[in-house]
Write a protein that holds these residues in place. Structure first.
Motif, mmCIF file in Angstrom:
data_model
loop_
_atom_site.group_PDB
_atom_site.id
_atom_site.type_symbol
_atom_site.label_atom_id
_atom_site.label_comp_id
_atom_site.label_asym_id
_atom_site.label_seq_id
_atom_site.Cartn_x
_atom_site.Cartn_y
_atom_site.Cartn_z
ATOM 1 N N ALA A 1 0.836 -1.174 0.000
ATOM 2 C CA ALA A 1 0.000 0.000 0.000
ATOM 3 C C ALA A 1 0.888 1.248 0.000
ATOM 4 C CB ALA A 1 -0.919 0.012 1.216
ATOM 5 N N THR A 2 0.316 2.307 -0.570
ATOM 6 C CA THR A 2 1.037 3.573 -0.655
ATOM 7 C C THR A 2 1.475 4.051 0.729
ATOM 8 O OG1 THR A 2 -0.448 4.087 -2.502
ATOM 9 C CG2 THR A 2 0.942 5.877 -1.686
ATOM 10 N N LEU B 1 -1.131 1.745 -4.744
ATOM 11 C CA LEU B 1 -2.526 1.679 -4.318
ATOM 12 C C LEU B 1 -2.566 1.668 -2.797
ATOM 13 C CD1 LEU B 1 -5.522 1.049 -5.313
ATOM 14 C CD2 LEU B 1 -4.967 -1.329 -4.790
ATOM 15 N N ASP B 2 -3.551 2.361 -2.258
ATOM 16 C CA ASP B 2 -3.773 2.336 -0.822
ATOM 17 C C ASP B 2 -5.250 2.083 -0.573
ATOM 18 O OD1 ASP B 2 -2.079 3.286 1.768
ATOM 19 O OD2 ASP B 2 -4.227 3.671 2.041
ATOM 20 N N GLU C 1 -7.684 8.756 0.062
ATOM 21 C CA GLU C 1 -7.198 10.058 0.518
ATOM 22 C C GLU C 1 -5.740 9.964 0.983
ATOM 23 O OE1 GLU C 1 -7.324 14.215 1.371
ATOM 24 O OE2 GLU C 1 -8.341 12.885 -0.034
ATOM 25 N N VAL C 2 -5.380 8.888 1.646
ATOM 26 C CA VAL C 2 -3.977 8.676 2.024
ATOM 27 C C VAL C 2 -3.112 8.628 0.769
ATOM 28 C CG1 VAL C 2 -2.351 7.007 3.019
ATOM 29 C CG2 VAL C 2 -4.462 7.569 4.236
ATOM 30 N N HIS C 3 -3.561 7.877 -0.224
ATOM 31 C CA HIS C 3 -2.817 7.777 -1.490
ATOM 32 C C HIS C 3 -2.650 9.160 -2.118
ATOM 33 C CE1 HIS C 3 -1.478 6.084 -5.319
ATOM 34 N NE2 HIS C 3 -2.285 6.967 -5.885
ATOM 35 N N ARG C 4 -3.729 9.935 -2.181
ATOM 36 C CA ARG C 4 -3.690 11.256 -2.796
ATOM 37 C C ARG C 4 -2.711 12.178 -2.073
ATOM 38 N NH1 ARG C 4 -4.954 16.161 -2.266
ATOM 39 N NH2 ARG C 4 -6.004 15.940 -0.264
ATOM 40 N N VAL C 5 -2.821 12.244 -0.766
ATOM 41 C CA VAL C 5 -1.953 13.152 0.000
ATOM 42 C C VAL C 5 -0.481 12.757 -0.169
ATOM 43 C CG1 VAL C 5 -1.314 13.887 2.334
ATOM 44 C CG2 VAL C 5 -3.723 13.867 1.638
ATOM 45 N N LEU C 6 -0.210 11.478 -0.086
ATOM 46 C CA LEU C 6 1.184 11.042 -0.217
ATOM 47 C C LEU C 6 1.740 11.326 -1.607
ATOM 48 C CD1 LEU C 6 1.114 7.702 1.786
ATOM 49 C CD2 LEU C 6 2.194 9.853 2.463
ATOM 50 N N THR C 7 0.986 10.958 -2.654
ATOM 51 C CA THR C 7 1.520 11.105 -4.016
ATOM 52 C C THR C 7 1.506 12.547 -4.512
ATOM 53 O OG1 THR C 7 -0.623 10.528 -5.003
ATOM 54 C CG2 THR C 7 0.982 8.738 -4.681
#
Length: 190
Positions: free
Chosen positions: A125-126, A152-153, A157-163
């Motif tokens: 996961a991301t 992929l997470d 929202e976690v994926h979006r913020v991190l990437t």
């Protein structure tokens, strides 16, 4: 710079638990195909814990939850790499014992032996393997690229913020098509 593509934790049980659909697996596969065509090594990273979980400490909340659920036991069918992104003969498979691809594995030895100084990250996961590996690889002075649409997470929202916010501080963040297209353009100029 000499690069390697890391395909991390794209294992049967991880894919099933995160509902990673065929589109995600297809993007990871395109990244792998692009790397192979460009002569970039593809290295597969899996998580597998020993039966009885001797490597899981009580203070590690994430791994303790995994142990309580009985997930990722070494040799269990769920720890196998998903067949859609299976390694080719001769490709390295690294087994890790923690979130980072470097933790409890021989990844650094494999990379240094091959003269690799730049990593392209994909995986599930991301917010776990990708984040942990990115942080550690950054501290080890690797050049870094994250293929955002091949990560992929379970929490979008976690994926979006991190990437979008965190990863660009340490790495180039691209889509698979942009990255693979850049590889093909370089190959065509050669």
């Amino acid at each position: 710079m000499k690069s390697a593509l890391l395909v991390m934790d794209v294992q049967r049980s991880v894919v099933d638990l995160t509902d990673a659909g065929p589109e995600f697996l297809h993007r990871v596969r395109r990244a792998m195909d692009g790397a192979r065509s460009a002569g970039i090594p593809v290295i597969h990273v899996t998580i597998a814990l020993r039966p009885g979980f001797p490597e899981v400490g009580t203070h590690n909340r994430a791994l303790s939850a995994i142990a309580q659920a009985g997930l990722y036991v070494e040799g269990a069918a769920g720890t196998e790499i998903h067949p859609e992104v299976a390694p080719l003969p001769g490709e390295v498979v690294v087994t890790k014992r923690r979130a980072s691809a470097f933790s409890g594995s021989d990844l650094d030895v494999v990379l240094r032996a091959r003269g690799i100084d730049s990593l392209v990250l994909t995986g599930i996961a991301t917010g776990a393997v990708v984040l942990s590996t990115l942080c550690q690889a950054n501290d080890l002075d690797f050049g870094l690229t994250v293929l955002a649409d091949a990560c992929l997470d379970p929490d979008p929202e976690v994926h979006r913020v991190l990437t979008e916010r965190l990863f660009p501080q340490w790495a180039r963040v691209l889509g698979v098509d942009d990255w693979a297209g850049g590889l093909a353009a370089r190959r065509d100029r050669s």
